[in-house]
Design an enzyme around this catalytic site. Structure first.
Site, PDB file in Angstrom:
ATOM      1  N   GLY A   1      -1.076  -0.614 -12.932  1.00  0.00           N
ATOM      2  CA  GLY A   1      -0.500   0.413 -11.976  1.00  0.00           C
ATOM      3  C   GLY A   1      -0.554   1.824 -12.453  1.00  0.00           C
ATOM      4  O   GLY A   1      -0.088   2.648 -12.036  1.00  0.00           O
TER       5      GLY A   1
ATOM      6  N   GLY B   1      -0.854   5.171 -10.324  1.00  0.00           N
ATOM      7  CA  GLY B   1       0.599   5.541  -9.746  1.00  0.00           C
ATOM      8  C   GLY B   1       1.239   6.728 -10.021  1.00  0.00           C
ATOM      9  O   GLY B   1       0.691   7.434 -11.202  1.00  0.00           O
ATOM     10  N   GLN B   2       2.392   7.164  -9.619  1.00  0.00           N
ATOM     11  CA  GLN B   2       2.740   8.307  -9.901  1.00  0.00           C
ATOM     12  C   GLN B   2       3.396   8.346 -11.408  1.00  0.00           C
ATOM     13  O   GLN B   2       3.190   9.254 -12.175  1.00  0.00           O
ATOM     14  CB  GLN B   2       4.169   8.623  -9.118  1.00  0.00           C
ATOM     15  CG  GLN B   2       4.850  10.095  -9.076  1.00  0.00           C
ATOM     16  CD  GLN B   2       6.279  10.118  -8.612  1.00  0.00           C
ATOM     17  OE1 GLN B   2       6.736   9.162  -8.353  1.00  0.00           O
ATOM     18  NE2 GLN B   2       6.601  11.385  -8.513  1.00  0.00           N
TER      19      GLN B   2
ATOM     20  N   ASP C   1      -5.598  -0.952 -12.691  1.00  0.00           N
ATOM     21  CA  ASP C   1      -5.083  -0.610 -11.240  1.00  0.00           C
ATOM     22  C   ASP C   1      -6.139  -1.339 -10.248  1.00  0.00           C
ATOM     23  O   ASP C   1      -7.166  -2.087 -10.538  1.00  0.00           O
ATOM     24  CB  ASP C   1      -4.953   0.773 -10.807  1.00  0.00           C
ATOM     25  CG  ASP C   1      -3.932   1.069  -9.890  1.00  0.00           C
ATOM     26  OD1 ASP C   1      -3.905   0.579  -8.770  1.00  0.00           O
ATOM     27  OD2 ASP C   1      -2.996   1.834 -10.082  1.00  0.00           O
TER      28      ASP C   1
ATOM     29  N   ASP D   1      -6.078  -6.919 -10.360  1.00  0.00           N
ATOM     30  CA  ASP D   1      -4.973  -7.214  -9.566  1.00  0.00           C
ATOM     31  C   ASP D   1      -4.141  -7.953 -10.379  1.00  0.00           C
ATOM     32  O   ASP D   1      -4.268  -9.436 -10.738  1.00  0.00           O
ATOM     33  CB  ASP D   1      -5.683  -8.176  -8.112  1.00  0.00           C
ATOM     34  CG  ASP D   1      -4.678  -8.430  -7.298  1.00  0.00           C
ATOM     35  OD1 ASP D   1      -3.410  -8.085  -7.498  1.00  0.00           O
ATOM     36  OD2 ASP D   1      -4.854  -8.770  -6.037  1.00  0.00           O
TER      37      ASP D   1
ATOM     38  N   TYR E   1      13.601  -3.910  -1.991  1.00  0.00           N
ATOM     39  CA  TYR E   1      13.237  -3.193  -3.252  1.00  0.00           C
ATOM     40  C   TYR E   1      14.447  -3.517  -4.375  1.00  0.00           C
ATOM     41  O   TYR E   1      14.142  -3.812  -5.378  1.00  0.00           O
ATOM     42  CB  TYR E   1      12.622  -1.756  -3.087  1.00  0.00           C
ATOM     43  CG  TYR E   1      12.489  -0.945  -4.187  1.00  0.00           C
ATOM     44  CD1 TYR E   1      11.106  -1.157  -4.732  1.00  0.00           C
ATOM     45  CD2 TYR E   1      13.492   0.192  -4.777  1.00  0.00           C
ATOM     46  CE1 TYR E   1      10.918  -0.254  -6.028  1.00  0.00           C
ATOM     47  CE2 TYR E   1      13.074   0.966  -5.747  1.00  0.00           C
ATOM     48  CZ  TYR E   1      11.900   0.551  -6.497  1.00  0.00           C
ATOM     49  OH  TYR E   1      11.514   1.305  -7.550  1.00  0.00           O
TER      50      TYR E   1
ATOM     51  N   LYS F   1      14.323  -5.641  -7.685  1.00  0.00           N
ATOM     52  CA  LYS F   1      14.656  -5.169  -8.901  1.00  0.00           C
ATOM     53  C   LYS F   1      15.928  -5.807  -9.521  1.00  0.00           C
ATOM     54  O   LYS F   1      15.876  -6.005 -11.067  1.00  0.00           O
ATOM     55  CB  LYS F   1      14.769  -3.413  -9.045  1.00  0.00           C
ATOM     56  CG  LYS F   1      13.705  -2.821  -8.464  1.00  0.00           C
ATOM     57  CD  LYS F   1      12.548  -2.817  -9.295  1.00  0.00           C
ATOM     58  CE  LYS F   1      11.320  -1.681  -9.287  1.00  0.00           C
ATOM     59  NZ  LYS F   1      10.252  -2.094 -10.099  1.00  0.00           N
TER      60      LYS F   1
HETATM   61  P1  NAD Z   1       3.417   4.055  -7.250  1.00  0.00           P
HETATM   62  O1  NAD Z   1       3.346   3.350  -6.026  1.00  0.00           O
HETATM   63  O2  NAD Z   1       2.963   5.518  -7.394  1.00  0.00           O
HETATM   64  O3  NAD Z   1       2.333   3.291  -8.185  1.00  0.00           O
HETATM   65  C1  NAD Z   1       2.127   2.010  -8.193  1.00  0.00           C
HETATM   66  C2  NAD Z   1       0.637   1.514  -8.423  1.00  0.00           C
HETATM   67  O4  NAD Z   1       0.501   0.224  -8.619  1.00  0.00           O
HETATM   68  C3  NAD Z   1      -0.457   2.172  -7.468  1.00  0.00           C
HETATM   69  O5  NAD Z   1      -1.415   2.982  -8.226  1.00  0.00           O
HETATM   70  C4  NAD Z   1      -0.825   0.946  -6.880  1.00  0.00           C
HETATM   71  O6  NAD Z   1      -2.183   0.981  -6.553  1.00  0.00           O
HETATM   72  C5  NAD Z   1      -0.854  -0.093  -8.121  1.00  0.00           C
HETATM   73  N1  NAD Z   1      -0.639  -1.658  -7.544  1.00  0.00           N
HETATM   74  C6  NAD Z   1      -0.183  -1.980  -6.460  1.00  0.00           C
HETATM   75  N2  NAD Z   1      -0.492  -3.247  -6.527  1.00  0.00           N
HETATM   76  C7  NAD Z   1      -1.106  -3.570  -7.444  1.00  0.00           C
HETATM   77  C8  NAD Z   1      -1.531  -4.942  -7.732  1.00  0.00           C
HETATM   78  N3  NAD Z   1      -1.663  -6.034  -7.311  1.00  0.00           N
HETATM   79  N4  NAD Z   1      -2.420  -5.091  -9.140  1.00  0.00           N
HETATM   80  C9  NAD Z   1      -2.625  -3.773  -9.957  1.00  0.00           C
HETATM   81  N5  NAD Z   1      -2.157  -2.488  -9.536  1.00  0.00           N
HETATM   82  C10 NAD Z   1      -1.331  -2.696  -8.198  1.00  0.00           C
HETATM   83  O7  NAD Z   1       4.720   3.793  -8.153  1.00  0.00           O
HETATM   84  P2  NAD Z   1       5.368   4.657  -9.155  1.00  0.00           P
HETATM   85  O8  NAD Z   1       6.074   5.591  -8.550  1.00  0.00           O
HETATM   86  O9  NAD Z   1       4.450   5.124 -10.238  1.00  0.00           O
HETATM   87  O10 NAD Z   1       6.321   3.595  -9.837  1.00  0.00           O
HETATM   88  C11 NAD Z   1       5.894   2.623 -10.798  1.00  0.00           C
HETATM   89  C12 NAD Z   1       7.118   1.753 -11.183  1.00  0.00           C
HETATM   90  O11 NAD Z   1       8.523   2.687 -11.555  1.00  0.00           O
HETATM   91  C13 NAD Z   1       7.659   0.777 -10.212  1.00  0.00           C
HETATM   92  O12 NAD Z   1       7.960  -0.258 -10.640  1.00  0.00           O
HETATM   93  C14 NAD Z   1       8.639   1.680  -9.431  1.00  0.00           C
HETATM   94  O13 NAD Z   1       9.349   0.597  -8.769  1.00  0.00           O
HETATM   95  C15 NAD Z   1       9.355   2.014 -10.379  1.00  0.00           C
HETATM   96  N6  NAD Z   1      10.255   3.360 -10.185  1.00  0.00           N
HETATM   97  C16 NAD Z   1       9.704   4.580  -9.798  1.00  0.00           C
HETATM   98  C17 NAD Z   1      10.477   5.652  -9.352  1.00  0.00           C
HETATM   99  C18 NAD Z   1       9.878   6.832  -8.745  1.00  0.00           C
HETATM  100  O14 NAD Z   1      10.583   7.637  -8.352  1.00  0.00           O
HETATM  101  N7  NAD Z   1       8.429   7.187  -8.795  1.00  0.00           N
HETATM  102  C19 NAD Z   1      11.756   5.329  -9.314  1.00  0.00           C
HETATM  103  C20 NAD Z   1      12.397   4.048  -9.897  1.00  0.00           C
HETATM  104  C21 NAD Z   1      11.372   3.261 -10.386  1.00  0.00           C
END
Ligand code: NAD
Length: 332
Positions: A10, A13-14, A36, A54, A144, A148
């Site tokens: 992942g 992602g953010q 990713d 994946d 969600y 968690k």
């Molecule tokens: P995001 O959605 O920005 O990034 C998730 C990434 O996972 C994406 O790049 C997506 O392409 C990838 N992904 C999705 N399905 C996939 C798969 N099957 N195989 C491989 N990669 C895959 O999420 P984020 O904000 O970076 O969050 C990351 C983690 O942190 C998550 O578990 C989220 O629940 C947790 N989290 C985030 C926040 C927040 O504010 N951003 C807050 C609390 C918890």
């Protein structure tokens, strides 16, 4: 000698973009593999390796981990809160199955440490709204949050039953200038900066008085690495640690940005995300994290606002425009 690798799933992602970069600074570009579904925009130009992967394909994951001598996995792939409410079954599948695949592969391939993030979404309307404690009851109101809360218990189970050293943080809403947020309830706290710079106006999908726990991304990345570096014997929480930095409302954030962009006009049109926000605590008590592994945040609301505007104004080339009342001595 075999080269050991850290795998970030992942990574596009953010959180993944910034965490991968931070891990590469510590462990070296080629020892941290960014994985990713697609090529992550933030990492494709960097020197380190990228793998299209994946996480739902368990056998591909297992053979990749074995072939690359992966010793640590950071699992960040998930469907976030607001998107999860639109696709509950998909959210459950991805959020649960990805974790179980990683935990099973960790047992099978003897991965020494796993990081998996939880969220403040594990708390529901029954939890204390202010200074929500570590051991408050988990009765989440979203798919969600349910995923968690279940995931936290799976982490503890694999640690107890199989000795997997899996570590976890309940992140609050995260604010970053690098990657756009991925469909969470706290996304407004990033979007407002972009809109404030682009057009000095923003319509917020939460009420102006909707307080939520938040954190600036550099603090979240530092906390993650600090927890992963902590001696195992210091960790008293094997579900997931509460973590806090600041709490604010949309109105307070708008006021903080207005110090630099006085023309900013913010309207409020609450949508379905307000219901999710209302089910979460306003602030978090994170004393166990502070006690066990020395957590301390650096960024409050004003430091976050200043740093976000500094980076976004430079990136988007708006410095010097009339709308942005930059204070040269403070800002540039
Ligand atoms: P995001 O959605 O920005 O990034 C998730 C990434 O996972 C994406 O790049 C997506 O392409 C990838 N992904 C999705 N399905 C996939 C798969 N099957 N195989 C491989 N990669 C895959 O999420 P984020 O904000 O970076 O969050 C990351 C983690 O942190 C998550 O578990 C989220 O629940 C947790 N989290 C985030 C926040 C927040 O504010 N951003 C807050 C609390 C918890």
């Amino acid at each position: 000698m075999k080269r050991e690798s850290i795998l970030v799933i992942g990574a596009g992602g953010q959180i993944g973009v910034e965490l991968t970069a931070a891990l590469r600074r510590i462990y070296g570009d080629f020892n941290v593999i960014a994985a990713d579904l697609q090529i992550p925009p933030g990492t494709r130009d960097s020197a380190g390796p990228y793998q299209q992967l994946d996480v739902m394909n368990k056998s591909a994951l297992a053979s990749f981990v074995a072939k690359n001598h992966v010793t640590q996995i950071y699992l960040l792939a998930a469907m976030l809160s607001a998107t999860g409410e639109k696709h509950p079954e998909k959210a459950w599948q991805l959020n649960m199955q990805s974790l179980l695949h990683v935990l099973d592969v960790a047992v099978e391939k003897k991965v020494s440490k796993v990081f998996w993030p939880s969220s403040i979404a594990v708390f529901g309307p029954g939890a204390p709204a202010k200074d929500c404690p570590q051991d408050a009851p988990l009765v989440p109101a979203t798919v969600y949050g349910i995923s968690k809360a279940a995931g936290e218990n799976w982490c503890k189970y694999y640690w107890k039953k199989h000795g997997v050293d899996v570590r976890s943080i309940r992140y609050p809403g995260l604010i970053s200038h690098l990657a756009k947020p991925g469909g969470g309830t706290t996304d407004y706290a990033v979007d407002i900066f972009h809109q404030a710079l682009a057009k000095q106006s923003y319509t917020c999908y939460l009420r102006e008085s909707s307080f939520l726990p938040m954190m600036y991304m550099p603090d979240a990345i530092r906390a993650t690495i600090q927890l992963m570096d902590a001696p195992a014997m210091k960790l008293s929480v094997r579900t997931s640690y509460n973590l806090a930095a600041m709490t604010f409302s949309p109105a307070q954030l708008a006021r903080s940005i207005s110090r630099y962009i006085p023309d900013l006009v913010v309207g409020y049109a609450p949508d379905a995300r307000q219901v999710i926000a209302d089910s979460w605590p306003e602030s978090i008590d994170d004393r166990p994290a502070r006690h066990d592994w020395g957590w301390d945040h650096e960024y409050d609301l004003s430091a976050t606002t200043r740093d976000m505007l500094l980076h976004l104004a430079q990136k988007e080339g708006v410095a010097g425009k009339r709308s942005l009342q930059l204070q040269p001595d403070v800002f540039f």
